[in-house]
Each structure stands twice: as structure tokens, then as C-alpha cells.
Design an enzyme around this catalytic site. Sequence first.
Site, PDB file in Angstrom:
ATOM      1  N   ASP A 125       0.848  -1.191   0.000  1.00 39.16           N
ATOM      2  CA  ASP A 125       0.000   0.000   0.000  1.00 39.16           C
ATOM      3  C   ASP A 125       0.883   1.240   0.000  1.00 39.16           C
ATOM      4  O   ASP A 125       1.742   1.389   0.871  1.00 39.16           O
ATOM      5  CB  ASP A 125      -0.914  -0.017   1.233  1.00 39.16           C
ATOM      6  CG  ASP A 125      -2.022   1.015   1.134  1.00 39.16           C
ATOM      7  OD1 ASP A 125      -2.368   1.425   0.008  1.00 39.16           O
ATOM      8  OD2 ASP A 125      -2.542   1.422   2.189  1.00 39.16           O
ATOM      9  N   HIS A 132      -3.701  14.077   1.045  1.00 39.81           N
ATOM     10  CA  HIS A 132      -3.912  13.113   2.136  1.00 39.81           C
ATOM     11  C   HIS A 132      -2.715  13.111   3.091  1.00 39.81           C
ATOM     12  O   HIS A 132      -2.888  13.209   4.304  1.00 39.81           O
ATOM     13  CB  HIS A 132      -4.138  11.714   1.559  1.00 39.81           C
ATOM     14  CG  HIS A 132      -4.187  10.636   2.604  1.00 39.81           C
ATOM     15  ND1 HIS A 132      -5.237  10.515   3.500  1.00 39.81           N
ATOM     16  CD2 HIS A 132      -3.307   9.650   2.917  1.00 39.81           C
ATOM     17  CE1 HIS A 132      -5.008   9.483   4.300  1.00 39.81           C
ATOM     18  NE2 HIS A 132      -3.837   8.947   3.971  1.00 39.81           N
ATOM     19  N   ARG A 141       1.119  14.705  13.572  1.00 35.19           N
ATOM     20  CA  ARG A 141       2.345  15.353  14.049  1.00 35.19           C
ATOM     21  C   ARG A 141       2.169  16.870  13.980  1.00 35.19           C
ATOM     22  O   ARG A 141       2.818  17.559  13.197  1.00 35.19           O
ATOM     23  CB  ARG A 141       3.545  14.934  13.187  1.00 35.19           C
ATOM     24  CG  ARG A 141       3.896  13.443  13.266  1.00 35.19           C
ATOM     25  CD  ARG A 141       5.052  13.106  12.332  1.00 35.19           C
ATOM     26  NE  ARG A 141       4.741  13.432  10.946  1.00 35.19           N
ATOM     27  CZ  ARG A 141       4.097  12.609  10.101  1.00 35.19           C
ATOM     28  NH1 ARG A 141       3.732  11.413  10.496  1.00 35.19           N
ATOM     29  NH2 ARG A 141       3.822  12.998   8.874  1.00 35.19           N
ATOM     30  N   GLU A 212     -10.215   3.825   3.744  1.00 40.46           N
ATOM     31  CA  GLU A 212      -9.330   4.579   2.857  1.00 40.46           C
ATOM     32  C   GLU A 212      -9.748   4.253   1.425  1.00 40.46           C
ATOM     33  O   GLU A 212      -9.764   3.100   1.017  1.00 40.46           O
ATOM     34  CB  GLU A 212      -7.854   4.244   3.109  1.00 40.46           C
ATOM     35  CG  GLU A 212      -7.394   4.764   4.467  1.00 40.46           C
ATOM     36  CD  GLU A 212      -5.881   4.768   4.658  1.00 40.46           C
ATOM     37  OE1 GLU A 212      -5.180   4.033   3.937  1.00 40.46           O
ATOM     38  OE2 GLU A 212      -5.411   5.529   5.538  1.00 40.46           O
ATOM     39  N   GLU A 214      -9.156   3.925  -2.232  1.00 41.60           N
ATOM     40  CA  GLU A 214      -7.927   3.744  -3.009  1.00 41.60           C
ATOM     41  C   GLU A 214      -8.219   3.014  -4.315  1.00 41.60           C
ATOM     42  O   GLU A 214      -9.301   2.465  -4.513  1.00 41.60           O
ATOM     43  CB  GLU A 214      -6.900   2.926  -2.206  1.00 41.60           C
ATOM     44  CG  GLU A 214      -6.626   3.515  -0.820  1.00 41.60           C
ATOM     45  CD  GLU A 214      -5.360   2.999  -0.176  1.00 41.60           C
ATOM     46  OE1 GLU A 214      -4.453   2.525  -0.898  1.00 41.60           O
ATOM     47  OE2 GLU A 214      -5.272   3.071   1.077  1.00 41.60           O
ATOM     48  N   ASP A 246      -9.007   0.309   2.026  1.00 36.62           N
ATOM     49  CA  ASP A 246      -8.005  -0.079   3.025  1.00 36.62           C
ATOM     50  C   ASP A 246      -8.548   0.296   4.415  1.00 36.62           C
ATOM     51  O   ASP A 246      -8.232   1.347   4.964  1.00 36.62           O
ATOM     52  CB  ASP A 246      -6.696   0.664   2.704  1.00 36.62           C
ATOM     53  CG  ASP A 246      -5.627   0.459   3.764  1.00 36.62           C
ATOM     54  OD1 ASP A 246      -5.681  -0.562   4.463  1.00 36.62           O
ATOM     55  OD2 ASP A 246      -4.741   1.333   3.872  1.00 36.62           O
ATOM     56  N   ARG A 250      -7.761   3.732  13.321  1.00 42.13           N
ATOM     57  CA  ARG A 250      -6.849   4.862  13.569  1.00 42.13           C
ATOM     58  C   ARG A 250      -6.250   4.845  14.966  1.00 42.13           C
ATOM     59  O   ARG A 250      -5.120   5.310  15.157  1.00 42.13           O
ATOM     60  CB  ARG A 250      -7.585   6.184  13.350  1.00 42.13           C
ATOM     61  CG  ARG A 250      -8.141   6.356  11.955  1.00 42.13           C
ATOM     62  CD  ARG A 250      -7.058   6.281  10.913  1.00 42.13           C
ATOM     63  NE  ARG A 250      -7.593   6.504   9.572  1.00 42.13           N
ATOM     64  CZ  ARG A 250      -6.909   6.274   8.457  1.00 42.13           C
ATOM     65  NH1 ARG A 250      -5.657   5.803   8.529  1.00 42.13           N
ATOM     66  NH2 ARG A 250      -7.451   6.497   7.281  1.00 42.13           N
ATOM     67  N   GLN A 253      -3.599   2.177  14.955  1.00 48.07           N
ATOM     68  CA  GLN A 253      -2.517   2.655  14.083  1.00 48.07           C
ATOM     69  C   GLN A 253      -1.663   3.732  14.766  1.00 48.07           C
ATOM     70  O   GLN A 253      -0.423   3.676  14.704  1.00 48.07           O
ATOM     71  CB  GLN A 253      -3.137   3.232  12.800  1.00 48.07           C
ATOM     72  CG  GLN A 253      -2.135   3.739  11.776  1.00 48.07           C
ATOM     73  CD  GLN A 253      -2.816   4.457  10.591  1.00 48.07           C
ATOM     74  OE1 GLN A 253      -4.041   4.524  10.515  1.00 48.07           O
ATOM     75  NE2 GLN A 253      -2.015   4.976   9.689  1.00 48.07           N
ATOM     76  N   LYS A 266      -4.150  -2.023  10.185  1.00 47.60           N
ATOM     77  CA  LYS A 266      -4.502  -2.160   8.774  1.00 47.60           C
ATOM     78  C   LYS A 266      -4.750  -3.604   8.351  1.00 47.60           C
ATOM     79  O   LYS A 266      -5.498  -3.860   7.404  1.00 47.60           O
ATOM     80  CB  LYS A 266      -3.345  -1.641   7.902  1.00 47.60           C
ATOM     81  CG  LYS A 266      -2.964  -0.208   8.129  1.00 47.60           C
ATOM     82  CD  LYS A 266      -3.853   0.702   7.319  1.00 47.60           C
ATOM     83  CE  LYS A 266      -3.270   2.099   7.252  1.00 47.60           C
ATOM     84  NZ  LYS A 266      -4.087   2.950   6.383  1.00 47.60           N
ATOM     85  N   THR A 270      -8.786  -5.785   3.957  1.00 44.49           N
ATOM     86  CA  THR A 270      -8.727  -4.856   2.826  1.00 44.49           C
ATOM     87  C   THR A 270      -9.723  -5.389   1.803  1.00 44.49           C
ATOM     88  O   THR A 270      -9.675  -6.567   1.464  1.00 44.49           O
ATOM     89  CB  THR A 270      -7.315  -4.836   2.190  1.00 44.49           C
ATOM     90  OG1 THR A 270      -6.358  -4.570   3.217  1.00 44.49           O
ATOM     91  CG2 THR A 270      -7.217  -3.795   1.093  1.00 44.49           C
ATOM     92  N   GLU A 371      -9.725  12.380   7.687  1.00 34.52           N
ATOM     93  CA  GLU A 371      -9.593  13.707   7.070  1.00 34.52           C
ATOM     94  C   GLU A 371     -10.933  14.421   6.975  1.00 34.52           C
ATOM     95  O   GLU A 371     -11.040  15.609   7.247  1.00 34.52           O
ATOM     96  CB  GLU A 371      -9.057  13.576   5.646  1.00 34.52           C
ATOM     97  CG  GLU A 371      -7.624  13.163   5.510  1.00 34.52           C
ATOM     98  CD  GLU A 371      -7.309  12.924   4.040  1.00 34.52           C
ATOM     99  OE1 GLU A 371      -7.469  11.770   3.595  1.00 34.52           O
ATOM    100  OE2 GLU A 371      -6.923  13.868   3.342  1.00 34.52           O
TER     101      GLU A 371
HETATM  102 MN    MN Z   1      -3.948   2.925   2.697  1.00 30.32          MN
END
Ligand code: MN
Length: 428
Positions: A125, A132, A141, A212, A214, A246, A250, A253, A266, A270, A371
Site C-alpha cells: 500500500d 492526504h 504530528r 481509505e 484507493e 483499506d 486509527r 494505528q 490495517k 482490505t 480527514e
Molecule cells: Mn492505505
Amino acid sequence: MTWLDLSPGDPYGIHNLPYGVFTRSEKPDEARIGVRVGDAVLDLHAAEEADLIESDGVLGDGDGGFAGRTLNAFMARGRAAWTAARTRITELLTDPAHRTAVEPLLVPLAEVTMRMPFEVADYVDFYCFEHHATNVGRMFRPDQAPLLPNWKRLPVGYHGRSGTVVVSGADIVRPSGQRRGTKAPTPSMRNARDSAPSPDPVFGPSTRLDIETEVGFVVGTPSRLGSQVPADQFAEHVFGIVLLNDWSARDIQAWEYQPLGPFLGKSFATSISPWVVPLDALSAAEVEALPQDPAPLPYLSKGRGPGYDLRLSVSWNGTVVAEPPFREMYWTPAQQLAHLTVNGASLRTGDLYASGTVSGPEKRQRGCFLELTWSGAEPVTLSDGAQRTFLEDGDTVTITGFAPGPGGTMVGLGEVTGAIRPAIAGSS
Ligand code: MN
């Protein structure tokens, strides 16, 4: 032109012809390879048995490549065979001379269940959308520059878990795991320092389950260990694309990802769409890739290839909440392939590499809920009035996509959907 009863605007017309694997209700164990046209599936195994087609393009040699339960054998044959098969299928579906032989091999889409289209070899991935990566950097961060120094130098990625790639429609069980603990608030807590993370993690079902949006690239032609695949060889190796979700926990993660990257947040699941749209169907969707500054190293800049104008749509319990534009991709799929093999790693038939979350500059173009809700601070309101930040048990997410086709047509990319089931009762 075709002898089929197809409307000219059908996104699954002759210009698309995606491949998949299906079963029929009366034979649920008999997976068969098919190609979709309109609201029907042409049974390619049956067509091969009737000597109408062969997976290497050579009629009459009995190669049996469409007899399998996955697309792998066909995909392994390489670009020349893919082109020959597509040309032959087009012929069968357009030349009225073939109608009598081919029509009985068409199965109504409503009578089939779609299965995993190919056996996934390795799954990688990437993280190739600047909007993003910037948004996530700001949230994860906040005290640093949002993009890390390597991001514009190479396509960042990680190796995922191929054994948990599932086909659209499979339920997703909410994962459990460790997340960062927080100190219990006390009346004396007045300033920000008092809410600093606790050193002790908490265990339980994820409370920040996300998606996610994708696109996945499916490798057909393998490569030798110790060799590199240059970017300009992309179309020789990549057979087609799928839509991909995906699923991401969170909270798991955020606690586990440093220093080695995503892992259990993750790897639980998927999802991919069942129809693999061949690259050949996407030539009208090719667009000039975004400019890159600084210029990447030669192995990444030479033969960088096009971007793709894939228009994706995300619906949450039936409400469209985002429309991420794939053409915003910074690192092209050809660059991803070159980077994936620059160290001599080999490709295998069935390798799947995904683009990373597709996000554009507008809020409504963000391809994940992290997001879209800005880490849960800005809930989304669904059409039934319900408010959401992350996924709740029973929620369903469906990603669909379209691409421009030849002569003003559209190419349907199918859909990838999944519903969330409660966490299993497990140990802590
Ligand atoms: Mn991903």
C-alpha cells in the site's frame, strides 16, 4: 456496434470488458472466469470449452487458461495474450456471426455471486496523494512540518497482508487491539499537561474505525528476483485495476505505527471490487501527471507515465460523503512499480499494489473519515440525520468509480462495499 441489447451509454459496454470470477446459485462451489458486458457475464470457461477463445489468444491449442478459479493463469500470460483475448472477446460480442454460439454463454448479472477475482500474491500500500499525506501529517504530528523529508523523494509505502484481502460484500469485523491510554481526568486537572497520554495502553474494540478510498493495481507479468522493472515497463506488467478500501483502525494505528509503520491497524481486512478493469479500457482516462518538484531521481522520472482521471465516490449508509479525484495523484502507478522493484525485489502474478488514500484539495474530496471529519472534530451528517465521525457497527460503506471512455462514453469501475460487524469477544 454489437448484437447485444446495450444502450450506447452503458458504462459496461464493449469499451470496458472487465474480468472477474463468479459462481451461480445452483453451483456455489464452481467458480468460473467471466467478462462483464452490460448486465451480463460472458462465461469464458464455457467459451473456451466451445473453442471460441483461448487465454493465450491461440485458438485450438487447448491451453485451458480460463478453466481456473482465479484470473492468475491468464494474467501470467502477459500483455500479448491480454490484448489477443480482448480483441477476440470484442469480436465475439460484436460480429453477428458469433451470436448463436455466444448468446447461450451469457449469464444475467442478477444470477451470479462475485468471488475474489485473483489470488493475491504480495500486497503493498502506497501513500501517493499529497493532500492526504499533508492532512494526516497535520493531525498525527501537529508540531512538525506535515510532509516528512522523504515524501517528495520517493513513493512511501508499506507491505500489507495479502491473506486478508477480501472481495466486495464481505463483512468487516471491528478489530480489537491496543490504543494509547489517557489519564483519567480529575477535578484538579486544569491545563493541557494534565491530559497528557498515560504510559499504559487500553485494550478493546477500535473506536476510530475508518476507510481509505484507493485504487489497486494488479500485476500480471512477473519479474525475476534481482532485476528492476523500469517505470516505462508498467503496461507490460500491470494487467488492470480494482477499487480498494483499506479499512484502518486509527487508534490502533496511531499507537503502533512508529518506528516501523502500519501493522495491526490495517492488516485485519482490505476490500477490493470484483471486476478487474483492464488497463486497455483506460486509455481515454489517461491524463498528464502532476508536476513534481523537486525532480525525483532518474529511475523515478524516466518513463513516469500518465496519471488517470478516475472519479471516485464514497457513500456512507447510502449518503455520498466524498468524491475523491484520482487525477490528484503525485506519484504515478508506473513510478510506484519502479520504486517497488528498484532494490531487485521480484514481482509475482497476483501482486496487488494500492495507490494510497485518494484525496483532493477540497474538503468533499477527502478519501477517509479521519480527514473528512478532521480526526472526529467535524462530524458528517448523513441523509437520515445521523451524525458520524468514525464507523459504527452496522454501517455500510460503498466506493464506486467511473473513468472517461472512448467517444464520450464512461468506463464503470464497479464498486467495493462492506458492512461493519461488532468486534468478536476476545481476550485482552
Ligand atoms: Mn492505505
